[in-house]
Scaffold this motif. Structure first.
Motif, PDB file in Angstrom:
ATOM      1  N   ARG A 135     131.853  -4.224  20.147  1.00 33.11           N
ATOM      2  CA  ARG A 135     131.629  -2.987  20.901  1.00 33.11           C
ATOM      3  C   ARG A 135     130.181  -2.528  20.834  1.00 33.11           C
ATOM      4  NH1 ARG A 135     134.286   2.245  18.013  1.00 33.11           N
ATOM      5  NH2 ARG A 135     133.792   1.847  15.815  1.00 33.11           N
ATOM      6  N   HIS A 136     129.455  -2.980  19.807  1.00 30.74           N
ATOM      7  CA  HIS A 136     128.041  -2.621  19.710  1.00 30.74           C
ATOM      8  C   HIS A 136     127.170  -3.490  20.623  1.00 30.74           C
ATOM      9  CE1 HIS A 136     129.411  -0.134  16.517  1.00 30.74           C
ATOM     10  NE2 HIS A 136     129.526  -1.099  15.622  1.00 30.74           N
ATOM     11  N   LYS A 173     127.816  -4.456  23.425  1.00 26.07           N
ATOM     12  CA  LYS A 173     127.971  -4.003  24.811  1.00 26.07           C
ATOM     13  C   LYS A 173     127.042  -2.835  25.126  1.00 26.07           C
ATOM     14  CE  LYS A 173     132.796  -5.495  25.137  1.00 26.07           C
ATOM     15  NZ  LYS A 173     134.201  -5.085  25.363  1.00 26.07           N
ATOM     16  N   THR A 174     126.293  -2.381  24.124  1.00 24.83           N
ATOM     17  CA  THR A 174     125.388  -1.246  24.294  1.00 24.83           C
ATOM     18  C   THR A 174     123.975  -1.664  23.888  1.00 24.83           C
ATOM     19  OG1 THR A 174     125.556  -0.375  22.036  1.00 24.83           O
ATOM     20  CG2 THR A 174     127.330   0.211  23.574  1.00 24.83           C
ATOM     21  N   TRP A 175     123.082  -0.688  23.851  1.00 26.15           N
ATOM     22  CA  TRP A 175     121.698  -0.963  23.429  1.00 26.15           C
ATOM     23  C   TRP A 175     121.618  -1.455  21.995  1.00 26.15           C
ATOM     24  CZ3 TRP A 175     119.540   1.344  19.220  1.00 26.15           C
ATOM     25  CH2 TRP A 175     120.211   2.460  18.703  1.00 26.15           C
ATOM     26  N   ARG A 176     122.695  -1.251  21.226  1.00 19.76           N
ATOM     27  CA  ARG A 176     122.679  -1.685  19.830  1.00 19.76           C
ATOM     28  C   ARG A 176     122.626  -3.207  19.681  1.00 19.76           C
ATOM     29  NH1 ARG A 176     127.588   2.104  17.820  1.00 19.76           N
ATOM     30  NH2 ARG A 176     126.459   4.043  17.349  1.00 19.76           N
ATOM     31  N   ARG A 177     122.805  -3.940  20.757  1.00 20.36           N
ATOM     32  CA  ARG A 177     122.820  -5.399  20.635  1.00 20.36           C
ATOM     33  C   ARG A 177     121.554  -5.927  19.952  1.00 20.36           C
ATOM     34  NH1 ARG A 177     121.729  -4.528  26.069  1.00 20.36           N
ATOM     35  NH2 ARG A 177     123.950  -4.561  26.562  1.00 20.36           N
TER      36      ARG A 177
END
Length: 656
Positions: A94-95, A97-101
């Motif tokens: 789930r991370h 899929k966001t800028w956290r990648r």
């Protein structure tokens, strides 16, 4: 509670009652805290299930639950009944899929100085590949996997890969011996072991693979052993043909995506063995949905995790603290986690402060044992480094004495960082009692208040809540999501150990008191478990190791106060007829225990005696042994079969 423990508790209570210092949350911290409103406690108390349901909604579920809590068959709880989710998905997918990648997930420092940073995208790739490796070896949902590795990123990767395919892991602390590994592998019925050729500690590469080889001698259940190459000489590593496989070779051609297995909320997530009062460690069973809900919410609220934080929990993943607050809690929140392989004083006593300065650590979570060592080493080591990045401090593993709390506050936190003193256990899965740093005023030495949604109390032996200032037994009066579900393959032991003292009430085996403000103060243990540097070691486990030696007839083990470790192990030994109790035998026996259990269990002191103090019915009077070891006035000896035994032991103790 025995007379001796009552007397100790009374002394502890008197000392704690003198502690009047109160530290209110810093206003700037309160303004920006994840929780800054006292009303959360009342809301959670009025509707516990509603509170936990709200916390569970912080996770990504494949299927939502039908019922928050099923408590129809206590003490066997079911949380988020019917819900489906996957832990690795919540910690990684789930991370990405966001800028956290591209955010740092693991910031790793090896003891020799090697370093690596894995972003969430990197972690996702490695977890998926290793999950496919496991599936390629035939590991499937429900299979138990034993993991015995050093503190390297591959340990986290292995755990998350297990959760991805639904194979419960059983992590064995890297300091444990071959016998301890064997016992845990056999009890968990594992058919796969994941290890490394070694792990660094104080400049040496500890022979982890050698320990695994010894542990598996004669084992017919374990089919494969995966070995990660940590050292520089793989040709020196014994690889059993047909059984042992190199990690890097398996990963070369592994597919980069593995579909996460939808897990029922009550499916087993992991086993973790903890010492008990019998010789056999308990396999504590934790399940998926409730555990992840609790560690995610407590990490968010107690550590006040923000996107920009660099979080460091110094615990080894071999213990529950490493599971919950180095791996699952922080990663499910998308945090950047520091991971360190070595000890706090190698190569110098400023190693921790060097790492904090190097990576700009903002949240630091460690044990009172370490803090007491820092105090002894002196402030010259902290003064060498800029610790201004720190904004919150935490403690875990055992009660922290007020002096250590104040030193931590002054010299590490520079009198501007809140301290969250956390209480919990392997069995509880997550923190149950701790201040919320933006809400609760703290007192040096107190764990303060139960986390919202947790119903903690201190009871007398009749089950009544004690009056302020009085000692009693710490209990949890209602179920919580991360509670252990049972002892593996031993429901009766689960019931007898934790639920037989009070009806439908969890017995923590700790003694405590509440003060006038309702704050909780931990006083000590009620069982025969010794807390060495935050590690629980069963007295029976150590006694069994002693008696295993061919020259030992009988052994009694107790815990003695220790300035650094909190407690250390002291043993009283009678040798077999014809055996001479020499200094050489003393050293041999201490090493024997370290070999059987692990270095953490090496006794600090061994006393030899022609007999042990026993009642006329043959029961060893450990209370009196505790008096001798601590140098106290020995208590009542009228029930002893032979009081002269005590005189002999006292003389031996006084002579050093």
């Amino acid at each position: 509670m025995s007379v001796g423990k009552e007397q100790q508790a009374e002394k502890s209570i008197e000392a704690l009652l003198e502690e009047q210092r109160l530290f209110e949350p810093f206003e700037e911290f309160r303004r920006n805290a994840n929780v800054s409103d006292e009303s959360i406690y009342e809301e959670a108390s009025e509707d516990r299930e509603g509170f936990w349901a709200k916390q569970a909604e912080r996770l990504d579920w494949f299927e939502k639950w039908d019922k928050v809590l099923d408590w129809s068959n206590p003490p066997f709880a079911k949380w988020f009944v019917g819900g489906k989710l996957n832990v690795s998905y919540n910690c990684v997918d789930r991370h990405v899929k966001t800028w956290r990648r591209n955010k740092a997930a693991i910031i790793w420092e090896g003891e020799p100085g090697d370093e690596r940073v894995l972003t969430y995208k990197d972690l996702h790739r490695e977890v998926n590949k290793f999950a496919n490796v496991l599936k390629g070896l035939g590991i499937k949902k429900g299979d138990r996997v034993t993991v015995y590795m050093p503190m390297i990123p591959e340990l986290v990767i292995a755990l998350l890969a297990c959760t991805r395919i639904g194979a419960p892991h059983s992590v064995v602390f890297g300091g444990y011996s071959a016998d301890s590994i064997r016992q845990r592998v056999e009890d968990a019925e594992s058919n796969l072991v994941i290890t490394a050729d070694g792990g660094y500690r104080r400049g040496n590469l500890l022979p982890l693979k050698n320990n695994v080889d010894k542990a598996l001698e004669g084992n017919t259940l374990v089919e494969k052993v995966i070995v990660y190459q940590r050292g520089e000489n793989p040709e020196k590593v014994h690889m059993e043909p047909g059984r042992d496989l190199w990690w890097h070779e398996l990963m070369e051609d592994a597919e980069v995506y593995c579909e996460p297995e939808p897990m029922d909320s009550e499916d087993m997530l992991f086993l973790l063995y903890t010492s008990g009062t019998t010789g056999k460690p308990k396999g504590v069973v934790h399940t998926t949905g409730g555990y992840l809900t609790s560690v995610t919410s407590t990490a968010h609220m107690i550590f006040d995790l923000k996107e920009e934080d660099v979080y460091w929990c110094t615990a080894d993943i071999g213990w529950i603290t490493g599971h919950s607050y180095m791996v699952y809690g922080p990663l499910s929140n998308g945090a950047s986690v520091v991971m360190y392989e070595g000890g706090p004083d190698y190569p110098e006593k400023d190693r921790f402060w060097e790492i904090i300065e190097k990576y700009g650590v903002t949240i630091f979570y460690t044990a009172p044992t370490a803090i007491r060592a820092f105090m002894r080493w002196g402030t010259e080591w902290t003064e060498k480094h800029d610790l201004s990045s720190l904004r919150l401090l935490g403690t875990v593993g055992e009660p922290i004495n007020p002096e250590a709390w104040m030193w931590y506050h002054k010299y590490i936190g520079n009198e501007r960082c809140p301290i969250v003193d956390t209480w919990w256990q392997t069995e509880t899965g997550s923190i149950l009692i701790s201040p919320l740093p933006g809400v609760v005023s703290t007192k040096p030495g107190s764990i303060t208040r139960a986390f919202p949604g947790i119903e903690a109390d201190v009871l007398d032996e009749h089950g009544n809540s004690v009056e302020p200032g009085q000692g009693g037994f710490l209990v949890i009066k209602s179920p919580w999501p991360s509670m252990l579900r049972t002892v593996y393959n031993d429901d009766q032991r689960f019931i007898d150990t934790y639920w037989s003292n009070y009806e439908n009430t969890y017995f923590t085996e700790d003694t405590a008191r509440k003060d006038e403000d309702g704050y909780i103060w931990i006083l000590g243990r009620t069982d025969d478990v010794i807390n060495v540097s935050g590690h629980r070691i069963g007295t029976m486990e150590v006694e069994s190791a002693f008696v295993d030696h061919p020259k030992v007839a009988e052994a009694a083990v107790i815990g003695r106060s220790h300035d650094i470790k909190g407690q250390c192990i002291v043993a009283f030994i009678t040798v077999k007829e014809g055996v001479e109790a020499t200094p050489e035998l003393n050293d041999e026996l201490r090493q024997h225990v370290a070999t059987k259990i692990g270095p953490i269990a090496r006794p600090e002191k061994v006393y030899f005696s022609s007999d042990l103090p026993k009642t006329r019915s043959g029961k060893i009077m450990r209370r009196l042994l505790g008096d001798i070891a601590e140098g106290r006035v020995v208590g009542d000896t009228t029930t002893l079969a032979d009081p002269s035994v005590i005189e002999q032991l006292v003389k031996q103790q006084q002579s050093g």
